[in-house]
Design an enzyme around this catalytic site. Structure first.
Site, PDB file in Angstrom:
ATOM      1  N   ARG A  15       0.807  -1.249   0.018  1.00  0.00           N
ATOM      2  CA  ARG A  15       0.185  -0.021  -0.062  1.00  0.00           C
ATOM      3  C   ARG A  15       0.644   1.241  -0.010  1.00  0.00           C
ATOM      4  NH1 ARG A  15      -0.645   4.562   2.711  1.00  0.00           N
ATOM      5  NH2 ARG A  15      -0.244   3.600   4.851  1.00  0.00           N
ATOM      6  N   ASP A  16       1.441   1.486   1.199  1.00  0.00           N
ATOM      7  CA  ASP A  16       2.451   2.833   1.143  1.00  0.00           C
ATOM      8  C   ASP A  16       3.480   2.820   0.431  1.00  0.00           C
ATOM      9  OD1 ASP A  16       3.269   5.315   2.229  1.00  0.00           O
ATOM     10  OD2 ASP A  16       3.336   4.767   4.227  1.00  0.00           O
ATOM     11  N   HIS A 207       5.043   4.689  12.468  1.00  0.00           N
ATOM     12  CA  HIS A 207       5.170   4.554  11.274  1.00  0.00           C
ATOM     13  C   HIS A 207       5.771   5.691  10.711  1.00  0.00           C
ATOM     14  CE1 HIS A 207       2.794   3.980   7.389  1.00  0.00           C
ATOM     15  NE2 HIS A 207       3.491   5.355   7.277  1.00  0.00           N
ATOM     16  N   HIS A 209       8.823   7.526   8.096  1.00  0.00           N
ATOM     17  CA  HIS A 209       9.340   7.199   6.692  1.00  0.00           C
ATOM     18  C   HIS A 209      10.911   8.050   7.050  1.00  0.00           C
ATOM     19  CE1 HIS A 209       5.986   6.754   4.055  1.00  0.00           C
ATOM     20  NE2 HIS A 209       5.294   6.986   5.094  1.00  0.00           N
ATOM     21  N   CYS A 240       3.888   9.235  -0.089  1.00  0.00           N
ATOM     22  CA  CYS A 240       2.576   9.757  -0.059  1.00  0.00           C
ATOM     23  C   CYS A 240       2.476  10.878  -1.183  1.00  0.00           C
ATOM     24  CB  CYS A 240       2.117  10.286   1.328  1.00  0.00           C
ATOM     25  SG  CYS A 240       0.387  10.867   1.060  1.00  0.00           S
ATOM     26  N   ASN A 249       9.304   4.549   3.401  1.00  0.00           N
ATOM     27  CA  ASN A 249       9.112   4.093   4.829  1.00  0.00           C
ATOM     28  C   ASN A 249      10.376   3.440   5.179  1.00  0.00           C
ATOM     29  OD1 ASN A 249       6.250   3.395   3.602  1.00  0.00           O
ATOM     30  ND2 ASN A 249       6.137   3.833   5.669  1.00  0.00           N
TER      31      ASN A 249
HETATM   32  P1  HMG Z   1     -13.554  13.861  -2.294  1.00  0.00           P
HETATM   33  O1  HMG Z   1     -13.426  14.264  -3.500  1.00  0.00           O
HETATM   34  O2  HMG Z   1     -13.835  14.890  -1.184  1.00  0.00           O
HETATM   35  O3  HMG Z   1     -14.753  12.794  -2.026  1.00  0.00           O
HETATM   36  O4  HMG Z   1     -12.545  12.785  -1.949  1.00  0.00           O
HETATM   37  P2  HMG Z   1     -16.190  12.840  -2.434  1.00  0.00           P
HETATM   38  O5  HMG Z   1     -16.930  11.894  -1.622  1.00  0.00           O
HETATM   39  O6  HMG Z   1     -16.799  14.090  -2.837  1.00  0.00           O
HETATM   40  O7  HMG Z   1     -16.327  11.891  -3.771  1.00  0.00           O
HETATM   41  C1  HMG Z   1     -15.644  12.168  -5.065  1.00  0.00           C
HETATM   42  C2  HMG Z   1     -15.638  11.002  -5.964  1.00  0.00           C
HETATM   43  O8  HMG Z   1     -14.571   9.923  -5.508  1.00  0.00           O
HETATM   44  C3  HMG Z   1     -16.717  10.467  -6.353  1.00  0.00           C
HETATM   45  O9  HMG Z   1     -16.738   9.911  -7.424  1.00  0.00           O
HETATM   46  C4  HMG Z   1     -16.816   9.337  -5.433  1.00  0.00           C
HETATM   47  O10 HMG Z   1     -17.794   8.161  -5.574  1.00  0.00           O
HETATM   48  C5  HMG Z   1     -15.536   8.795  -5.419  1.00  0.00           C
HETATM   49  P3  HMG Z   1     -17.142  10.662  -8.903  1.00  0.00           P
HETATM   50  O11 HMG Z   1     -18.762  10.862  -8.396  1.00  0.00           O
HETATM   51  O12 HMG Z   1     -16.540  11.926  -8.954  1.00  0.00           O
HETATM   52  O13 HMG Z   1     -16.886   9.746 -10.041  1.00  0.00           O
HETATM   53  N1  HMG Z   1     -14.880   8.390  -3.928  1.00  0.00           N
HETATM   54  C6  HMG Z   1     -14.256   7.103  -3.800  1.00  0.00           C
HETATM   55  N2  HMG Z   1     -14.224   6.156  -4.868  1.00  0.00           N
HETATM   56  C7  HMG Z   1     -13.604   4.853  -4.388  1.00  0.00           C
HETATM   57  N3  HMG Z   1     -13.386   4.683  -3.294  1.00  0.00           N
HETATM   58  C8  HMG Z   1     -13.639   5.284  -2.154  1.00  0.00           C
HETATM   59  C9  HMG Z   1     -14.130   6.809  -2.816  1.00  0.00           C
HETATM   60  N4  HMG Z   1     -14.671   7.932  -1.810  1.00  0.00           N
HETATM   61  C10 HMG Z   1     -15.148   8.675  -2.622  1.00  0.00           C
HETATM   62  N5  HMG Z   1     -13.382   4.978  -0.829  1.00  0.00           N
HETATM   63  C11 HMG Z   1     -11.510  10.983  -0.602  1.00  0.00           C
HETATM   64  C12 HMG Z   1     -12.136  11.940  -0.422  1.00  0.00           C
HETATM   65  C13 HMG Z   1     -10.917  10.550   0.744  1.00  0.00           C
HETATM   66  C14 HMG Z   1     -12.136   9.817  -1.200  1.00  0.00           C
HETATM   67  C15 HMG Z   1     -10.157  11.302  -1.295  1.00  0.00           C
HETATM   68  O14 HMG Z   1      -9.827  12.575  -1.012  1.00  0.00           O
HETATM   69  C16 HMG Z   1      -9.364  10.288  -1.383  1.00  0.00           C
HETATM   70  O15 HMG Z   1      -9.481   9.073  -1.999  1.00  0.00           O
HETATM   71  N6  HMG Z   1      -7.918  10.516  -0.634  1.00  0.00           N
HETATM   72  C17 HMG Z   1      -7.013   9.494  -0.628  1.00  0.00           C
HETATM   73  C18 HMG Z   1      -5.720  10.083  -0.404  1.00  0.00           C
HETATM   74  C19 HMG Z   1      -4.609   8.881  -0.217  1.00  0.00           C
HETATM   75  O16 HMG Z   1      -4.894   7.681  -0.347  1.00  0.00           O
HETATM   76  N7  HMG Z   1      -3.495   9.206   0.356  1.00  0.00           N
HETATM   77  C20 HMG Z   1      -2.472   8.281   0.650  1.00  0.00           C
HETATM   78  C21 HMG Z   1      -2.888   7.423   1.881  1.00  0.00           C
HETATM   79  S1  HMG Z   1      -2.402   8.208   3.459  1.00  0.00           S
HETATM   80  C22 HMG Z   1      -0.615   8.074   3.666  1.00  0.00           C
HETATM   81  O17 HMG Z   1      -0.003   7.785   2.827  1.00  0.00           O
HETATM   82  C23 HMG Z   1      -0.137   8.265   5.141  1.00  0.00           C
HETATM   83  C24 HMG Z   1      -0.018   6.946   5.946  1.00  0.00           C
HETATM   84  O18 HMG Z   1       0.915   6.188   5.156  1.00  0.00           O
HETATM   85  C25 HMG Z   1       0.653   7.571   7.329  1.00  0.00           C
HETATM   86  C26 HMG Z   1       1.819   8.536   7.132  1.00  0.00           C
HETATM   87  O19 HMG Z   1       2.805   8.011   6.499  1.00  0.00           O
HETATM   88  O20 HMG Z   1       1.706   9.503   7.747  1.00  0.00           O
HETATM   89  C27 HMG Z   1      -1.395   6.268   6.006  1.00  0.00           C
HETATM   90 MG    MG Z   2       3.092   6.402   5.372  1.00  0.00          MG
END
Ligand code: HMG
Ligand code: MG
Length: 299
Positions: A15-16, A207, A209, A240, A249
């Site tokens: 994933r990450d 966690h 990086h 990210c 990481n």
């Molecule tokens: P949004 O645009 O505010 O959401 O995004 P929305 O509810 O308005 O929906 C917009 C569109 O997204 C719609 O589709 C929804 O159906 C779709 P459209 O009508 O435009 O075709 N949608 C989805 N599709 C699939 N799966 C879903 C989903 N939800 C809505 N679950 C949202 C909000 C949270 C969805 C968006 O901002 C997003 O997906 N963000 C993810 C960002 C991400 O994955 N970042 C990396 C992970 S975090 C990380 O790496 C840190 C970590 O490792 C810890 C660290 O290192 O600190 C964990």
């Molecule tokens: Mg991370």
């Protein structure tokens, strides 16, 4: 506080590790990676992310990944679920555990999940409720615990507040993310000291990086405080998309080597893990960022 006698690794490479890769990685490669990690003795693998494919295209095959797993007994295959839509899809795919992800920084929350910290917590509450009804455990992440790409320094008290909110909501474990790898050991200890006032140490995970090369030193510092769950990624893959410049990481091979040296048990086969790191970096054309992995491969 003394070192823990045993540490559990949460392997986040599928994933990450892969979410920020620019060119598409096929599902079969992801599945082979997950299988090799299980064969090396990893018992917890973050396999997929049920986020919007528009936001993170590399994770768009989350359903195929979950459906294609050759599940090993004793291994938990988890996925990220930022909202109810993601959770429902993950449940349909038979996910065993999920994680919600918030941040200690308002600006990062907005960039990463398009809402404020308070809005994110309100969004997670029904995810926790629904997961509980389905008998699924939920892990909680707090990002930017040692710094933010947009806001700079983050107060330990802010990290503690968000971590407590996730814990009170029902997250069984809270993973503290140095998303951009800027932390140093003293800052890491101070942050843990703030968080542990509200949450038992055994419910916390580190966690880290490795952008500034401090991840292993930071880990040593928090292990000394009693942290016993460590998130890591084979070959140090990772980053990210919403934290520009953040590198991978901490490498799982390096963590296992460190833990072996401290007589802390992991039950992980370091040679198999290192082989996996060599294999995945060659397969996707990336440098191996595990020093231990590179050293073992050169033997
Ligand atoms: P949004 O645009 O505010 O959401 O995004 P929305 O509810 O308005 O929906 C917009 C569109 O997204 C719609 O589709 C929804 O159906 C779709 P459209 O009508 O435009 O075709 N949608 C989805 N599709 C699939 N799966 C879903 C989903 N939800 C809505 N679950 C949202 C909000 C949270 C969805 C968006 O901002 C997003 O997906 N963000 C993810 C960002 C991400 O994955 N970042 C990396 C992970 S975090 C990380 O790496 C840190 C970590 O490792 C810890 C660290 O290192 O600190 C964990
Ligand atoms: Mg991370």
């Amino acid at each position: 506080m003394a070192f823990p006698t045993q540490v559990r690794l949460v392997e986040v490479s599928p994933r990450d590790g892969l979410q920020n890769e620019p060119s598409p990685i096929d599902t079969a490669t992801k599945l082979a990676l997950i299988d090799r990690l299980g064969a090396a003795g990893i018992t917890y693998i973050e396999a997929a992310s049920f986020v919007s494919p528009k936001w993170v295209p590399q994770m768009a095959d989350h359903r195929d990944v979950m459906a294609g797993l050759s599940r090993r007994p004793g291994v938990t295959y988890a996925a990220l679920t930022p909202n109810l839509k993601g959770l429902e899809a993950a449940l349909e795919c038979g996910v065993e555990e999920v994680a919600v992800f918030g941040a200690a920084s308002e600006a990062f929350s907005k960039k990463n999940i398009n809402c404020s910290v308070a809005e994110s917590l309100a969004r997670f509450a029904p995810v926790l409720e629904r997961a509980k009804a389905a008998n699924i455990r939920v892990r909680g992440y707090v990002s930017c615990v040692l710094g933010c790409p947009y806001e700079g320094e983050i107060a330990p008290g802010k990290v503690a507040d968000v971590a407590k909110a996730l814990y009170d909501m029902g997250c069984y474990e809270v993973s503290l993310g140095d998303t951009i790898g800027v932390g140093t050991p003293l800052a890491a200890k101070r942050m843990i000291d703030a968080v542990r006032r509200d949450i038992p140490m055994e419910k916390l995970a580190a966690h880290f990086h490795d952008t500034y090369g401090q991840a292993l030193a930071n880990l040593y510092a928090v292990l000394e405080e009693g942290i016993s769950v460590v998130d890591s990624s084979v070959a140090g893959l990772g980053g990210c998309p919403y934290a520009k410049g953040a590198s991978g990481n901490v490498a799982s091979e390096d963590v296992v080597y460190l833990l072996n040296g401290l007589d802390i048990e992991t039950d992980i086969d370091l040679d198999k893990l290192a082989d996996t790191g060599t294999w995945i970096t060659q397969t996707i054309g990336r440098p191996n960022r595990s020093k231990v992995g590179v050293a073992l491969a050169a033997k």
